[in-house]
Design a protein around this motif. Structure first.
Motif, PDB file in Angstrom:
ATOM      1  N   THR A   1     104.708 118.959  77.353  1.00 38.77           N
ATOM      2  CA  THR A   1     103.501 118.151  77.488  1.00 38.77           C
ATOM      3  C   THR A   1     103.885 116.852  78.177  1.00 38.77           C
ATOM      4  O   THR A   1     104.465 115.959  77.544  1.00 38.77           O
TER       5      THR A   1
ATOM      6  N   ASP B   1     102.372 111.764  81.847  1.00 37.71           N
ATOM      7  CA  ASP B   1     101.433 111.435  82.912  1.00 37.71           C
ATOM      8  C   ASP B   1     101.877 112.155  84.185  1.00 37.71           C
ATOM      9  O   ASP B   1     102.824 112.957  84.144  1.00 37.71           O
ATOM     10  N   GLU B   2     101.218 111.872  85.295  1.00 36.16           N
ATOM     11  CA  GLU B   2     101.526 112.579  86.539  1.00 36.16           C
ATOM     12  C   GLU B   2     102.948 112.304  87.012  1.00 36.16           C
ATOM     13  O   GLU B   2     103.643 113.228  87.476  1.00 36.16           O
TER      14      GLU B   2
ATOM     15  N   LEU C   1     105.329 114.382  84.983  1.00 39.09           N
ATOM     16  CA  LEU C   1     105.257 115.780  85.403  1.00 39.09           C
ATOM     17  C   LEU C   1     106.040 115.994  86.698  1.00 39.09           C
ATOM     18  O   LEU C   1     106.795 116.970  86.826  1.00 39.09           O
TER      19      LEU C   1
ATOM     20  N   ARG D   1     101.481 122.193  79.398  1.00 40.43           N
ATOM     21  CA  ARG D   1     100.122 121.958  78.917  1.00 40.43           C
ATOM     22  C   ARG D   1      99.833 120.462  79.016  1.00 40.43           C
ATOM     23  O   ARG D   1     100.508 119.644  78.382  1.00 40.43           O
ATOM     24  N   LEU D   2      98.867 120.116  79.832  1.00 41.72           N
ATOM     25  CA  LEU D   2      98.527 118.712  80.023  1.00 41.72           C
ATOM     26  C   LEU D   2      97.727 118.208  78.829  1.00 41.72           C
ATOM     27  O   LEU D   2      96.892 118.924  78.277  1.00 41.72           O
TER      28      LEU D   2
ATOM     29  N   PHE E   1      96.121 113.010  80.790  1.00 43.50           N
ATOM     30  CA  PHE E   1      95.321 113.616  81.866  1.00 43.50           C
ATOM     31  C   PHE E   1      93.878 113.804  81.421  1.00 43.50           C
ATOM     32  O   PHE E   1      93.201 114.736  81.835  1.00 43.50           O
TER      33      PHE E   1
ATOM     34  N   GLY F   1      90.729 113.553  84.843  1.00 44.64           N
ATOM     35  CA  GLY F   1      91.971 114.286  84.657  1.00 44.64           C
ATOM     36  C   GLY F   1      91.680 115.738  84.335  1.00 44.64           C
ATOM     37  O   GLY F   1      90.629 116.083  83.781  1.00 44.64           O
TER      38      GLY F   1
ATOM     39  N   ALA G   1      92.897 117.699  82.139  1.00 48.92           N
ATOM     40  CA  ALA G   1      92.860 118.114  80.738  1.00 48.92           C
ATOM     41  C   ALA G   1      91.482 117.886  80.124  1.00 48.92           C
ATOM     42  O   ALA G   1      91.239 118.273  78.973  1.00 48.92           O
TER      43      ALA G   1
ATOM     44  N   THR H   1      96.256 117.740  88.523  1.00 47.79           N
ATOM     45  CA  THR H   1      96.314 116.638  87.564  1.00 47.79           C
ATOM     46  C   THR H   1      95.019 115.838  87.480  1.00 47.79           C
ATOM     47  O   THR H   1      94.726 115.243  86.443  1.00 47.79           O
TER      48      THR H   1
END
Length: 306
Positions: free
Chosen positions: A44, A47-48, A51, A86-87, A91, A105, A107, A190
């Motif tokens: 998880t 943030d971007e 990731l 899994r965001l 997000f 976002g 998510a 994202t």
């Protein structure tokens, strides 16, 4: 089943990682069907940027699978090798912008986008009230309902590819078609920018209430289900083909084709992922034998059988 723990290897390779890594995390609780095995690693990101850092430093031989809210997903009983992304909270922001636009976002649940648009007096996004998923999945599969589709509202989307590069995709880049997009498979979206039009909050909320009532009257939304199981073939309705083939209420183990809406698979309480997927394949076989039509899965299936 459990997989070898990759945590020491990945943590050593990514000392600046801020997101959460969990080995052999069960995924059943993250899906609406409530079935399936574990992720070898569940990540998880914070943030971007986090990731992008993770993907840039992840060994190329480790596979990456993305899941969202788990509403349109079967995780097979053997689990998912590699990393499942899994965001989460990083997000989930929605921002109203000038020109009747919303940036969100991926998510964010579809229903939350619809409500945010309504509260801002932005029309054209109410159809998302009828889609039981998140925006990441909506982008990937051109989700739609009640006369609207993602392709009608999307301006652009941001995403991170397998090499950790942040990229921007226009609506045209997606190559949208019915329940499908041609966006690169390795991109994890994202955020996205959506276009609406002027509207009155009360009227938009009334439309959303109408959509809610229609869903409750025609779909088994209070069951453990994954939404529409099969795509509608061109010019036809999947549920009508399923019904004509005698599959309404058909059961296998703890799985059943809903008697309320026979294009919905449901877990009646003790189903395995194998029961659910196996029943779906049996329905496909019977429909093909009866009508000659080969139904295409709309539900995504990931992982390994036991």
């Amino acid at each position: 089943m459990s997989f070898p723990d990759l945590t020491p290897e990945l943590s050593a390779a990514m000392p600046e990682l801020r997101g959460r890594l969990i080995a052999n995390q069960g995924l059943a609780e993250l899906t609406w069907f409530r079935v399936g095995g574990p992720a070898q690693m569940l990540f998880t990101p914070a943030d971007e940027d986090d990731l992008a850092y993770f993907l840039a430093n992840l060994p190329a031989e480790i596979p990456v699978t993305v899941i969202g809210l788990g509403s349109n997903l079967i995780v097979r009983d053997g689990g998912v090798p590699g990393v499942v992304v899994r965001l989460g909270r990083g997000f989930s922001e929605i921002t109203v912008e000038d020109g009747y636009r919303l940036r969100a976002g991926t998510a964010v649940p579809d229903v939350k986008l619809a409500r945010a648009a309504a509260e801002a007096g932005i029309d054209g996004l109410a159809f998302y009230r009828g889609i039981p998923g998140g925006l990441g999945g909506a982008l990937r599969m051109n989700a739609g309902a009640h006369g609207g589709e993602t392709k009608d509202t999307l301006i652009e989307a941001r995403g991170v590819d397998r090499a950790g590069r942040v990229r921007v995709f226009t609506n045209a880049d997606f190559g949208f078609s019915y329940r499908h997009s041609q966006a690169p498979a390795d991109v994890i979206f994202t955020a996205a920018l959506f276009q609406g039009r002027p509207g009155e909050t009360a009227a938009i909320l009334a439309e959303m209430d109408r959509i809610t009532s229609a869903r409750e009257a025609s779909q088994p939304i209070r069951e453990k289900t994954g939404g529409s199981t099969f795509k509608n073939p061109p010019g036809q309705k999947a549920w009508q083909l399923i019904d004509a083939a005698g599959c309404r209420g058909l059961a296998l183990g703890g799985a059943q084709m809903s008697t309320m809406h026979c294009n919905f698979l449901i877990n009646t309480g003790g189903a395995t992922a194998a029961d659910i997927e196996g029943l779906g394949e049996e329905v496909r076989r019977r429909v093909k034998d009866h009508s000659g039509v080969e139904l295409e899965w709309e539900i995504k299936r990931i992982g390994l059988p036991v």
